[in-house]
Design a protein around this motif. Structure first.
Motif, PDB file in Angstrom:
ATOM      1  N   GLU A 201     -18.478   1.034   5.699  1.00 25.79           N
ATOM      2  CA  GLU A 201     -17.287   1.520   4.341  1.00 25.79           C
ATOM      3  C   GLU A 201     -16.015   0.435   4.675  1.00 25.79           C
ATOM      4  O   GLU A 201     -15.547   0.056   3.966  1.00 25.79           O
TER       5      GLU A 201
ATOM      6  N   GLU B 280     -22.731   9.012 -13.430  1.00 19.28           N
ATOM      7  CA  GLU B 280     -20.938   8.017 -12.849  1.00 19.28           C
ATOM      8  C   GLU B 280     -21.762   8.763 -11.046  1.00 19.28           C
ATOM      9  O   GLU B 280     -20.957  10.757 -11.231  1.00 19.28           O
TER      10      GLU B 280
ATOM     11  N   ARG C  69     -17.375   6.893  -5.866  1.00 22.01           N
ATOM     12  CA  ARG C  69     -17.018   5.890  -5.029  1.00 22.01           C
ATOM     13  C   ARG C  69     -17.149   6.250  -3.525  1.00 22.01           C
ATOM     14  O   ARG C  69     -16.936   6.796  -3.516  1.00 22.01           O
ATOM     15  N   ALA C  70     -17.669   5.579  -2.820  1.00 19.23           N
ATOM     16  CA  ALA C  70     -17.431   4.939  -1.385  1.00 19.23           C
ATOM     17  C   ALA C  70     -15.675   5.265  -1.046  1.00 19.23           C
ATOM     18  O   ALA C  70     -14.528   4.641  -1.741  1.00 19.23           O
TER      19      ALA C  70
ATOM     20  N   THR D 125     -21.025   8.675   1.363  1.00 21.20           N
ATOM     21  CA  THR D 125     -21.377   6.893   1.206  1.00 21.20           C
ATOM     22  C   THR D 125     -22.308   7.304  -0.247  1.00 21.20           C
ATOM     23  O   THR D 125     -23.416   8.777   0.126  1.00 21.20           O
ATOM     24  N   PRO D 126     -22.138   6.772  -1.353  1.00 21.08           N
ATOM     25  CA  PRO D 126     -22.752   6.897  -2.569  1.00 21.08           C
ATOM     26  C   PRO D 126     -24.664   6.562  -1.655  1.00 21.08           C
ATOM     27  O   PRO D 126     -24.751   5.846  -1.309  1.00 21.08           O
TER      28      PRO D 126
END
Lengths: 232, 224, 252
Positions: free
Chosen positions: B212, C207, C210-211, C221-222
């Motif tokens: 990430e 909705e 976001r990451a 983390t989605p």
């Protein structure tokens, strides 16, 4: 669980997407002409791409794929210059080896050109710009239909004499920044003679993007390629 | 069919996009966690027993003919990082293109239709192995090896590491690679009866977090 | 001398009580696991896991089952950290957690840390089954060794299914005897605490957050469905909790 699974039960009227150089898209329509631009770092590839976009965007539906060493720099330049809307510019990440992505393992570039055609198509022309590399970097025929090799007078007037796959075999050799020749002591006549010796009948364009004609000669060559592609 | 097909599939020059990915090595190098051959070896060892084992088992299961849609779902659940899921699908699409050109097979065509933007790479790799006439252990070997060889090659570029040292790292990992590939193939065979939950789910927190971080960089050399 | 180890199962069931609150028709502790109802907060029933003795020891097998039926809101915590210790019995200890959340129900599963003491061996298996309209907040924190000692061997697997579909499946294996590289630069890199916060709610279908990174050692983390996972590593339990609490605040 694996007896009657999705692979055996999947049916579709469309075939899966094309593999590489096929001239047609999965739906049967003719794909865009793909022209590669390669050449050493700093020779003016990105500037030539930007100038070509300016010259051709009103008459053709076009898009650009960049292959940078550092991910998105060239794409960002084209975006800043606003030569095309952002959805028509795609950046391919090359893992520090831009020549690999255009020659040895072209899969990421093929995906980029296919995605551009899917998302903003139909397209007439896709310019695929290599990241700045060395004199041996050429595009795979599986990726592009024709390629332009861009060198510049400031890189040394002995480059055409040295040859190498780019200078020798590219469909068009562009000698860029001719306006700098007097300042860097490059002999344009010698470059032209050496290029002729290396390339026989293959065309060479001497260009200064700062001059009156700018990218006009290269743009004309691109138009010629497109006409030939359409006639094929 | 021929066992030598495994050499073609496992060759680092097999044109399936792997060269643009570092397997998390670029993030670990920047964070100072990989600085030399010794830390590269520990990085690769950790990767092999986590992401490597998971992908090897998925590949083996796909090579055995388990439903790739279920396997793809299992891969999604085992990959919390969206950056890694995107990379896995991109590489899966590239592997699909290379495999279809190399070993044309109706199961590859069907999988390409189901996942036009790419299934997770190990799933495609397993179906490609099947198309090449290879077995589950072959697919597991190929995937497990890939899980470390890409990181080693990338580190050679990133740190200008002596390439002989990097190759030595891979050679020293060989006995563990054997164990991981065989464990993966065993798990895949269990999954035939017990379902995909029998496949390993071993995770590496710093690979997920690092991926990430890497995806957010403006300037990087590798795609993941 | 060896003994067979202790087997114990604790069960919790929560239901909507029809007056806007949550009832606990099942609240059964067993052996070393005691359950205590604590003061409710609004419509939510709160349960505390109370370890009557320290454990699990080698050879023990504990199971906790909690179900939030339709419309129930259940919060489960623990009175203190759970410590895995080496035991007289042969083999690893097992700790299984089975959580089920129905449509319109909510479960907050927020126990204290699990501490893997030197020479212990524990396998934790947490399986969560969610209906499509279920809500979950689940925190897991593992601490590798008590102060000044090395860790035991710990394997912990967390899987979450939602509407029959696998949403998350993650296993961490660490400590002496775990597969190589667990403490290396790809996995924990010397950190002695590792934790996860899983959040699933139907609103994420519309909705997704976001990451995001939370410093250098944690990320939101989605997931591929309407859920997200926070993963964090930290030098110790206190730092880890601070990061997970910050994540929980960020996520509302």
């Amino acid at each position: 669980m694996h007896l009657d699974h999705s692979l055996s039960s999947s049916h579709s009227h469309h075939g899966p997407s094309a593999i590489s150089a096929d001239a047609h898209r999965p739906d049967g329509s003719r794909r865009a002409l793909r022209i590669g631009l390669g050449g050493p770092v700093g020779s003016g590839k990105t500037a030539t791409v930007a100038a070509l976009c300016h010259a051709l965007r009103d008459e053709l539906s076009l898009a650009v794929v960049t292959n940078d060493i550092y991910t998105r720099e060239d794409a960002e330049f084209l975006l800043r210059e606003a030569v095309l809307p952002p959805e028509r510019i795609a950046a391919v990440e090359t893992g520090a080896c831009p020549h690999t992505a255009i020659r040895d393992d072209i899969s990421a570039n093929l995906e980029a050109v296919e995605d551009l055609e899917d998302e903003v198509g139909p397209l007439d022309l896709i310019l695929v710009e290599s990241g700045g590399d060395n004199l041996t970097a050429t595009f795979s025929k599986g990726l592009v239909d024709a390629q332009i090799f861009v060198i510049d007078v400031a890189g040394g007037d002995d480059i055409p004499r040295k040859g190498g796959p780019g200078v020798t075999t590219a469909d068009l050799l562009v000698v860029n920044k001719t306006d700098l020749a007097p300042y860097v002591g490059s002999d344009l006549g010698r470059m032209a003679a050496d290029a002729k010796a290396q390339r026989a009948e293959l065309p060479v364009v001497f260009q200064s993007l700062r001059g009156d004609k700018g990218v006009a000669a290269v743009a004309d060559w691109v138009r010629g390629q497109l006409a030939a592609w359409r006639a094929r | 069919m021929t066992r030598a097909a495994l050499l073609v599939l496992a060759d680092g020059r097999f044109p399936a996009g792997g060269h643009a990915h570092s397997g998390g090595a670029e993030a670990a190098v920047k964070a100072g966690r990989i600085t030399d051959a010794a830390s590269l070896e520990e990085f690769c060892r950790g990767r092999l027993h986590t992401a490597g084992l998971v992908s090897a088992a998925l590949a083996a299961a796909a090579a055995l003919g388990l439903d790739p849609v279920e396997l793809d779902e299992a891969a999604e659940a085992r990959t919390p990082s969206p950056a890694l899921r995107t990379a896995a699908r991109r590489l899966g699409r590239q592997m699909m293109r290379a495999a279809r050109a190399t070993w044309p097979h109706p199961e590859l065509d069907a999988l390409a239709r189901l996942f036009p933007k790419g299934a997770h790479q190990p799933v495609v790799l397993g179906v490609a192995a099947r198309a090449a006439g290879l077995g589950p252990a072959d697919a597991a070997y190929c995937s497990a090896y890939e899980s470390v060889s890409g990181a080693a090659t990338a580190t050679v570029r990133l740190l200008s590491l002596d390439p002989f040292d990097a190759t030595g790292v891979l050679a020293r990992l060989a006995p563990e690679l054997d164990r991981v590939a065989l464990a993966a193939a065993d798990a895949a065979r269990r999954a035939v009866d017990e379902g995909v939950d029998a496949l390993p789910a071993r995770s590496a927190p710093l690979l997920e977090i690092g991926a990430e971080a890497h995806a957010a960089w403006a300037v990087r050399l590798f795609a993941s | 001398m060896t003994s067979a180890g202790v087997r114990a199962t604790a069960r919790i069931a929560a239901t909507a009580d029809g007056r806007g609150g949550t009832a606990l028709p099942v609240l059964e502790g067993e052996g070393p696991i005691a359950l205590r109802r604590t003061r409710a907060a609004g419509s939510e029933a709160r349960v505390m896991l109370v370890g009557a003795m320290s454990g699990p020891l080698g050879g023990d097998h504990f199971t906790v089952e909690a179900t939030a039926h339709e419309g129930a809101r259940l919060h489960v915590g623990s009175a203190a950290a759970t410590i895995a210790l080496p035991g007289q019995a042969k083999g690893a200890a097992r700790y299984d957690v089975r959580l089920t959340v129905a449509d319109g129900a909510e479960l907050h599963w927020l126990p204290e840390q699990l501490i893997s003491a030197c020479d212990s061996e524990l396998q934790v298996g947490t399986r969560v089954e969610l209906a499509a309209g279920a809500r979950l907040v689940l925190r897991e924190e593992q601490v590798l060794g008590r102060a000044g000692e090395g860790p035991g061997r710990l394997t912990s697997r967390l899987s979450v299914r939602r509407a029959g579909r696998l949403l998350l499946d993650q296993e961490l294996a660490c400590g002496p005897g775990a597969p190589g590289g667990w403490d290396g630069p790809a996995v924990l890199a010397g950190h002695r605490s590792v934790g996860q916060l899983a959040v699933v709610k139907p609103e994420f279908e519309r909705e997704m957050p976001r990451a995001a990174l939370l410093g250098e050692f944690a990320a939101i983390t989605p997931l591929a469905g309407p859920g997200l996972l926070v993963t964090a590593v930290a030098p110790d339990a206190r730092h880890l909790r601070r990061v997970l609490d910050e994540a929980a605040r960020t996520l509302g």
